[in-house]
Write a protein that holds these residues in place. Sequence first.
Motif, short mmCIF file in Angstrom:
data_model
loop_
_atom_site.label_atom_id
_atom_site.label_comp_id
_atom_site.label_asym_id
_atom_site.label_seq_id
_atom_site.Cartn_x
_atom_site.Cartn_y
_atom_site.Cartn_z
N LEU A 99 -11.87 -15.57 7.89
CA LEU A 99 -11.48 -16.89 7.37
C LEU A 99 -12.70 -17.73 7.01
N LYS A 100 -13.77 -17.60 7.76
CA LYS A 100 -14.98 -18.36 7.46
C LYS A 100 -15.58 -17.97 6.11
N LYS A 101 -15.40 -16.70 5.74
CA LYS A 101 -16.01 -16.19 4.51
C LYS A 101 -15.13 -16.41 3.28
N GLN A 102 -13.86 -16.74 3.48
CA GLN A 102 -12.91 -16.82 2.37
C GLN A 102 -12.70 -18.26 1.90
N ASP A 103 -12.16 -18.37 0.68
CA ASP A 103 -11.74 -19.67 0.15
C ASP A 103 -10.53 -19.42 -0.74
N ASN A 104 -9.91 -20.51 -1.21
CA ASN A 104 -8.67 -20.40 -1.99
C ASN A 104 -7.67 -19.53 -1.24
N ILE A 105 -7.30 -20.03 -0.07
CA ILE A 105 -6.48 -19.26 0.87
C ILE A 105 -5.02 -19.70 0.79
N LEU A 106 -4.15 -18.73 0.56
CA LEU A 106 -2.71 -18.97 0.54
C LEU A 106 -2.14 -18.59 1.91
N ILE A 107 -1.38 -19.50 2.51
CA ILE A 107 -0.78 -19.26 3.82
C ILE A 107 0.74 -19.18 3.65
N LEU A 108 1.33 -18.09 4.08
CA LEU A 108 2.76 -17.84 3.87
C LEU A 108 3.58 -18.05 5.14
N ALA A 109 4.69 -18.77 5.00
CA ALA A 109 5.68 -18.92 6.07
C ALA A 109 6.86 -18.01 5.75
N HIS A 110 7.61 -17.63 6.78
CA HIS A 110 8.77 -16.76 6.52
C HIS A 110 9.96 -17.54 5.98
N GLN A 111 10.90 -16.80 5.38
CA GLN A 111 12.10 -17.42 4.82
C GLN A 111 12.89 -18.12 5.93
N ASN A 112 13.74 -19.07 5.53
CA ASN A 112 14.46 -19.88 6.52
C ASN A 112 13.48 -20.37 7.58
N PRO A 113 12.47 -21.12 7.17
CA PRO A 113 11.37 -21.46 8.06
C PRO A 113 11.78 -22.26 9.29
N ASP A 114 11.18 -21.91 10.41
CA ASP A 114 11.44 -22.62 11.67
C ASP A 114 10.18 -23.37 12.10
N GLY A 115 10.23 -23.94 13.28
CA GLY A 115 9.12 -24.75 13.75
C GLY A 115 7.85 -23.96 14.00
N ASP A 132 3.35 -15.72 11.42
CA ASP A 132 4.64 -15.58 12.11
C ASP A 132 5.63 -14.73 11.29
N ILE A 133 5.13 -13.85 10.44
CA ILE A 133 5.99 -12.98 9.64
C ILE A 133 5.82 -11.55 10.13
N ALA A 134 6.80 -11.04 10.87
CA ALA A 134 6.69 -9.73 11.50
C ALA A 134 6.98 -8.57 10.56
N ASP A 135 7.73 -8.83 9.49
CA ASP A 135 8.20 -7.75 8.63
C ASP A 135 8.34 -8.27 7.21
N THR A 136 8.17 -7.41 6.24
CA THR A 136 8.28 -7.81 4.84
C THR A 136 9.68 -8.28 4.47
N GLN A 137 10.68 -7.89 5.26
CA GLN A 137 12.05 -8.34 5.01
C GLN A 137 12.19 -9.84 5.19
N LEU A 138 11.22 -10.46 5.86
CA LEU A 138 11.29 -11.88 6.16
C LEU A 138 10.57 -12.75 5.13
N PHE A 139 10.03 -12.12 4.09
CA PHE A 139 9.32 -12.90 3.07
C PHE A 139 10.27 -13.76 2.25
N GLY A 140 11.44 -13.24 1.92
CA GLY A 140 12.37 -13.96 1.06
C GLY A 140 12.08 -13.65 -0.41
N LYS A 141 13.08 -13.87 -1.23
CA LYS A 141 13.01 -13.48 -2.63
C LYS A 141 11.84 -14.12 -3.37
N ASN A 142 11.60 -15.39 -3.14
CA ASN A 142 10.56 -16.10 -3.88
C ASN A 142 9.15 -15.74 -3.44
N SER A 143 9.02 -15.02 -2.35
CA SER A 143 7.69 -14.62 -1.87
C SER A 143 7.48 -13.11 -1.91
N GLU A 144 8.46 -12.38 -2.44
CA GLU A 144 8.36 -10.93 -2.49
C GLU A 144 7.13 -10.45 -3.27
#
Length: 320
Positions: A14-30, A83-95
Amino acid sequence: MSGSITLEQVCNRLKKQDNILILAHQNPDGDTLGSCFALLYALQSMGKHARVECSDPFPLRYQFMFPDYVPEQFTEQYIVAADIADTQLFGKNSEKYIDKVDLCIDHHPSNTFYATETYLVADAAATAEVMMDVIDGLGVSLNLAMATCIYTGISTDTGCFRFSNTTAKTHRAASRVIGLGVDNAEINREMFGRKTQSRIAIEREVYNTMEYHCDNKCAVICMTQEMLQKAGADDSELEGVSAIPCQIEGVEVGVTLREKEGGYKISLRTSRYIDASEICAQFGGGGHARASGCFIKDTLESAKQKVLAVVKKAFAAAQL
């Protein structure tokens, strides 16, 4: 092939990277939102460009964590899933990101290691608990915004510290962020003490579907699209509904079947005697020992009977 990496390696990446996209799972919770935005604030404090995306809209009940959030526009160079354990949790718009995730930070034992690299702490109560260690490792001082996100993630994923995943470290993490000024009483009141009228309406519908099996040690509830429409409820109001069956005295296994496109999402909650993840794994799902999920492409009655058949075997093996 994904590989497991250490906390030090996560921070170095993370220290070496920039322009970082952070993904939450579908039906997002707390937890997914708390983890994502805690990391976002930490990266921004380091002068980095970052934004959070989710397949579904951010629920209004979590807006207090990011009241003025406007996503930065840039071409992502590094992608983190929180907090995304499986690709099934990405949701259509993040596939579109499924095969592009560079790093996954998670706490689910059922993580499928789909990312290029994975930092998994399976005994953590929440990914937000893990994220606090990441932020410390980055050398960033926790501020109130980060602390609020971390507390929300921990509190919601532990059921306000009631679930068996709560550890001494969990309480220490909560104590630390409360000490930074987090209004824990107000957060818990919002998360657990208030319900919309449509949420009350869907609970009324759900209670009417209650069934008992296995000598009343298993309780089953159902949610159909028709019921949701009648109640006027949406996905953002359903968090915690799957906990209803196990609130009943004597129930060791709670099963929630929720109608989705093509079948039913199964949420399983269990006592200390039955492993929910082992049951859900038989249907291609997973999660935690006390709380897991899966998806069954079938009719309501057939999906219910398939789950109950496995639950009955689990009771027999546990001699309950």
